[in-house]
Design a protein around this motif. Structure first.
Motif, PDB file in Angstrom:
ATOM      1  N   TYR A 190       0.755  -1.327   0.029  1.00 48.10           N
ATOM      2  CA  TYR A 190       0.095  -0.126   0.227  1.00 48.10           C
ATOM      3  C   TYR A 190       0.831   1.128  -0.085  1.00 48.10           C
ATOM      4  O   TYR A 190       0.453   2.334  -0.640  1.00 48.10           O
ATOM      5  N   ASP A 206       0.675   4.111  -3.037  1.00 46.28           N
ATOM      6  CA  ASP A 206       0.538   5.564  -2.598  1.00 46.28           C
ATOM      7  C   ASP A 206       1.488   6.358  -3.464  1.00 46.28           C
ATOM      8  O   ASP A 206       1.231   7.522  -3.510  1.00 46.28           O
ATOM      9  N   ARG A 252      -7.761   2.355  -8.224  1.00 49.35           N
ATOM     10  CA  ARG A 252      -8.114   3.478  -7.125  1.00 49.35           C
ATOM     11  C   ARG A 252      -9.241   4.345  -8.006  1.00 49.35           C
ATOM     12  O   ARG A 252      -9.161   4.653  -9.377  1.00 49.35           O
ATOM     13  N   HIS A 301     -11.324   0.672  -3.759  1.00 44.31           N
ATOM     14  CA  HIS A 301      -9.894   0.594  -3.299  1.00 44.31           C
ATOM     15  C   HIS A 301      -9.409  -0.776  -3.221  1.00 44.31           C
ATOM     16  O   HIS A 301     -10.091  -1.415  -2.838  1.00 44.31           O
TER      17      HIS A 301
END
Length: 482
Positions: free
Chosen positions: A86, A90, A128, A134
């Protein structure tokens, strides 16, 4: 450029193949299956995150022939196991592991999870879309020489995967709203209605009235209409704890227990429970089954609460009228007999008494039936006042009454009761009688709690004693002797 054209052709063919199916679910499965077959990997999968519970779920999976399916084992996976994924997502980057041994020391939890699935290498890309989607998707054990090119390929199809998921979510939402809208019409008669998943404890609020919201400390629903909420039992417990009269709370909370609901609903179209509300009076809770899962287990139910205060008052009034002598307000013969039969069945010892007014016919003939009715009412009130709450007092008809007094089995106690009763009757004052005294006679029998007797048996014995009392002038009481 050649590789790019190749990927575009595969994507076009996959899209055409997927659109041959009718539902979004089928389209997504065909879409990833097409790529899995053409890429030559072991698995192609999609994981969707539940950020609220901090877990991710494998929602779609394609496996090559001979490769074990893992989708059932990869539900509610703790996101911390792949937290570094994750962090990479990001940054706008993908996960590329060409050799799983390279992460063994740095990310041991991830390594352990992947190695159990026989994963040697993988490529994973994030998905996303605003707050709605998600997720991530990827491939296990792709051809080694195509791993780097595969990253580009997955980036190219990410938008399409998002589109399919959006269409699926929209369809689910539309179906849910249509279903909830249908239930809304049914909900008009209820104070509240909830659509509940018995197996997950999740629920939708179909309807809830302002007075209930007030007890929850909410001016209005905070969530959007028909949104899924978690923990139905906690939600309803909060309502009942504030809304339900304390004397009824334990039973109301037992009724809403989803853990026992399926067993309680067997062979029933619905089950209900009545309780008393602090502001609404009598209420009824009801569970109505909606559907069952593929194994026949209860899946969804409607939980409804309705105000039945007026209905309950009407029912109580009808019940009172059915059980009560309309002139005197004490038990009628049918109700009184049933109460005494129940006492006898339970072998409760006590004394049965028959009472009637001496020369009642002459009162009717001399003073009229209205005065006669006044006398009957006065005697009934006096009998009731002379007895305890647990004693049975009833009017048999005309001027004849009966009583059953539990616990009185000794002649001394019986005579004390007779004396008190006669003194109370002597105090009756009816102006129309112009000072004429009301006199009653009494016949009694004592039940020891051992014999198998019926109401008729006791009546016969007490009536025999009454016959002896009638031979005497003035207040008299006789106890039956065998």
């Amino acid at each position: 450029m050649e590789a790019l054209i190749k990927y575009e052709l595969v994507i076009n063919e996959a899209l055409k193949s997927a659109l041959m199916y009718d539902t979004p679910e089928e389209q997504i499965i065909e879409f990833i299956s097409f790529f899995g077959r053409h890429i030559g990997c072991d698995r192609f999968y999609i994981f969707e995150d539940n950020t609220k519970d901090h877990v991710t779920n494998n929602t779609y999976e394609w496996c090559a022939e001979g490769v074990s399916k893992e989708i059932q084992n990869l539900q509610c996976v703790d996101m911390d196991i792949i937290s570094w994924w994750y962090e990479t997502f990001d940054k706008g980057e993908n996960i590329i592991i060409q050799d799983i041994e390279s992460i063994k020391e740095v990310h041991p939890y991830t390594y352990h999870t992947l190695s159990k699935q026989n994963v040697k290498s993988l490529v994973v890309c994030p998905i996303r879309y605003k707050e709605e989607i998600h997720a991530f998707f990827g491939v296990d054990n792709p051809p080694v020489h195509e791993i780097l090119g595969l990253v580009t390929f997955l980036d190219m199809i990410a938008t399409m995967v998002v589109s399919f998921l959006k269409i699926r979510n929209a369809q689910i939402k539309t179906k849910r709203e249509a279903k909830m809208s249908g239930y809304t019409a049914l909900a008009q008669i209820y104070m509240s209605m909830h659509y509940v998943n018995v197996q997950t404890n999740q629920f939708h609020i179909v309807k809830i009235k302002d007075e209930i919201l007030k007890f929850l400390g909410r001016d209005a629903l905070n969530s959007k209409e028909y949104d899924i909420e978690d923990d139905f039992m906690l939600h309803i417990q909060r309502i009942h704890q504030r809304f339900c009269n304390p004397d009824y709370l334990v039973y109301a909370l037992d009724f809403i227990d989803l853990n026992t609901l399926e067993e309680r609903m067997k062979n029933h179209h619905s089950i209900d429970h009545v309780f008393y509300g602090k502001i609404s009076g009598w209420c009824r809770s009801r569970f109505i089954p909606v559907d069952f899962d593929e194994n026949g287990h209860l899946l969804h139910v409607l939980y409804c609460m309705e105000n039945i205060d007026e209905q309950k008052k009407r029912e109580d009034k009808l019940l009172y009228m059915a059980q009560t002598d309309t002139m005197t307000g004490i038990c009628n013969r049918g109700t009184g007999e049933k109460m005494i039969e129940r006492v006898l069945k339970n072998k409760v010892s006590g004394m049965m008494c028959l009472v009637d007014c001496d020369k009642f016919k002459s009162i009717n003939d001399t003073y009229g039936h209205m005065v006669g009715d006044e006398v009957i009412i006065a005697i009934a009130n006096t009998l009731q006042k002379s007895c305890r709450g647990k004693d049975v007092v009833m009017r048999l008809g005309g001027d004849e009454f009966a009583m059953f007094i539990p616990g009185v089995t000794q002649q001394k106690c019986a005579k004390t009761f007779f004396k008190r009763l006669f003194e109370n009757v002597k105090k009756i004052q009816i102006d129309a009688l112009e000072g004429k005294e009301i006199i009653i006679s009494l016949g009694a029998c004592i039940y020891d709690g051992h014999e198998d007797l019926s109401f008729d048996d006791l009546y016969y014995r007490a009536d025999s004693a009454m016959y002896e009392s009638k031979k005497k002038v003035g207040y008299s009481a006789t106890i039956y002797r065998k």
